[in-house]
Design a protein around this motif. Structure first.
Motif, PDB file in Angstrom:
ATOM      1  N   ASP A 151       0.828  -1.207   0.000  1.00 16.29           N
ATOM      2  CA  ASP A 151       0.000   0.000   0.000  1.00 16.29           C
ATOM      3  C   ASP A 151       0.865   1.261   0.000  1.00 16.29           C
ATOM      4  O   ASP A 151       0.561   2.228  -0.686  1.00 16.29           O
ATOM      5  CB  ASP A 151      -0.940   0.017   1.207  1.00 16.29           C
ATOM      6  N   HIS A 152       1.949   1.216   0.775  1.00 22.63           N
ATOM      7  CA  HIS A 152       2.842   2.368   0.842  1.00 22.63           C
ATOM      8  C   HIS A 152       3.448   2.657  -0.534  1.00 22.63           C
ATOM      9  O   HIS A 152       3.515   3.809  -0.966  1.00 22.63           O
ATOM     10  CB  HIS A 152       3.949   2.134   1.874  1.00 22.63           C
ATOM     11  N   LEU A 153       3.892   1.629  -1.223  1.00 21.57           N
ATOM     12  CA  LEU A 153       4.479   1.825  -2.550  1.00 21.57           C
ATOM     13  C   LEU A 153       3.458   2.358  -3.550  1.00 21.57           C
ATOM     14  O   LEU A 153       3.772   3.216  -4.369  1.00 21.57           O
ATOM     15  CB  LEU A 153       5.088   0.523  -3.060  1.00 21.57           C
ATOM     16  N   VAL A 154       2.256   1.842  -3.486  1.00 21.32           N
ATOM     17  CA  VAL A 154       1.204   2.322  -4.387  1.00 21.32           C
ATOM     18  C   VAL A 154       0.926   3.794  -4.121  1.00 21.32           C
ATOM     19  O   VAL A 154       0.849   4.608  -5.050  1.00 21.32           O
ATOM     20  CB  VAL A 154      -0.086   1.475  -4.239  1.00 21.32           C
ATOM     21  N   SER A 155       0.815   4.158  -2.851  1.00 21.47           N
ATOM     22  CA  SER A 155       0.450   5.542  -2.527  1.00 21.47           C
ATOM     23  C   SER A 155       1.586   6.535  -2.760  1.00 21.47           C
ATOM     24  O   SER A 155       1.333   7.714  -2.990  1.00 21.47           O
ATOM     25  CB  SER A 155      -0.045   5.642  -1.083  1.00 21.47           C
ATOM     26  N   THR A 156       2.813   6.084  -2.718  1.00 16.87           N
ATOM     27  CA  THR A 156       3.932   7.022  -2.867  1.00 16.87           C
ATOM     28  C   THR A 156       4.600   6.995  -4.235  1.00 16.87           C
ATOM     29  O   THR A 156       5.375   7.896  -4.549  1.00 16.87           O
ATOM     30  CB  THR A 156       5.016   6.745  -1.805  1.00 16.87           C
ATOM     31  N   SER A 157       4.288   6.005  -5.052  1.00 20.90           N
ATOM     32  CA  SER A 157       5.013   5.882  -6.322  1.00 20.90           C
ATOM     33  C   SER A 157       4.223   6.330  -7.546  1.00 20.90           C
ATOM     34  O   SER A 157       4.802   6.574  -8.600  1.00 20.90           O
ATOM     35  CB  SER A 157       5.439   4.429  -6.535  1.00 20.90           C
ATOM     36  N   GLY A 158       2.921   6.386  -7.426  1.00 22.81           N
ATOM     37  CA  GLY A 158       2.116   6.708  -8.593  1.00 22.81           C
ATOM     38  C   GLY A 158       1.871   5.506  -9.489  1.00 22.81           C
ATOM     39  O   GLY A 158       1.298   5.634 -10.564  1.00 22.81           O
ATOM     40  N   LEU A 159       2.333   4.333  -9.048  1.00 23.85           N
ATOM     41  CA  LEU A 159       2.122   3.104  -9.808  1.00 23.85           C
ATOM     42  C   LEU A 159       0.823   2.449  -9.362  1.00 23.85           C
ATOM     43  O   LEU A 159       0.368   2.650  -8.232  1.00 23.85           O
ATOM     44  CB  LEU A 159       3.287   2.132  -9.594  1.00 23.85           C
ATOM     45  N   THR A 160       0.261   1.631 -10.231  1.00 26.29           N
ATOM     46  CA  THR A 160      -0.931   0.887  -9.845  1.00 26.29           C
ATOM     47  C   THR A 160      -0.531  -0.280  -8.954  1.00 26.29           C
ATOM     48  O   THR A 160       0.635  -0.674  -8.909  1.00 26.29           O
ATOM     49  CB  THR A 160      -1.672   0.335 -11.080  1.00 26.29           C
ATOM     50  N   GLU A 161      -1.510  -0.853  -8.277  1.00 24.51           N
ATOM     51  CA  GLU A 161      -1.222  -1.995  -7.410  1.00 24.51           C
ATOM     52  C   GLU A 161      -0.656  -3.163  -8.208  1.00 24.51           C
ATOM     53  O   GLU A 161       0.288  -3.827  -7.763  1.00 24.51           O
ATOM     54  CB  GLU A 161      -2.481  -2.439  -6.664  1.00 24.51           C
ATOM     55  N   SER A 162      -1.176  -3.412  -9.392  1.00 29.97           N
ATOM     56  CA  SER A 162      -0.667  -4.533 -10.197  1.00 29.97           C
ATOM     57  C   SER A 162       0.775  -4.273 -10.652  1.00 29.97           C
ATOM     58  O   SER A 162       1.588  -5.207 -10.704  1.00 29.97           O
ATOM     59  CB  SER A 162      -1.578  -4.810 -11.396  1.00 29.97           C
ATOM     60  N   GLU A 163       1.105  -3.026 -10.952  1.00 32.87           N
ATOM     61  CA  GLU A 163       2.487  -2.697 -11.334  1.00 32.87           C
ATOM     62  C   GLU A 163       3.433  -2.896 -10.152  1.00 32.87           C
ATOM     63  O   GLU A 163       4.528  -3.452 -10.310  1.00 32.87           O
ATOM     64  CB  GLU A 163       2.566  -1.252 -11.832  1.00 32.87           C
TER      65      GLU A 163
END
Length: 80
Positions: free
Chosen positions: A2-14
């Motif tokens: 969740d942290h990576l999704v919220s801070t990276s601009g990438l989708t969860e699948s990416e």
């Protein structure tokens, strides 16, 4: 994740794919890495006398360093 999704601009699948790729890369055994990299370097025309010192150096830079292997040990991994 969740942290990576919220801070990276990438989708969860990416994010899942990238994290999976990173984990798979670090889970590769020393033998598999040596064989794979040897084949890659041969593809680009490198010769064994260039390849084996490079492989030994690359193994020392892994996050969890592999044991120090001699060129002879590396050759045995590749050629049996």
């Amino acid at each position: 994740m969740d942290h990576l999704v919220s801070t990276s601009g990438l989708t969860e699948s990416e994010v899942r794919r990238i994290v999976g790729d990173v984990l798979a890369f670090h889970a590769e055994t020393v033998e598999a890495l040596v064989r794979r990299r040897h084949a890659e370097l041969k593809t680009y025309g490198a010769k064994n006398d260039q390849i084996f010192p490079l492989l030994a150096a690359e193994l020392r830079t892994r996050v969890v360093a592999a044991p120090a292997l001699t060129e002879r040990q590396l050759r045995r991994i590749v050629y049996g």
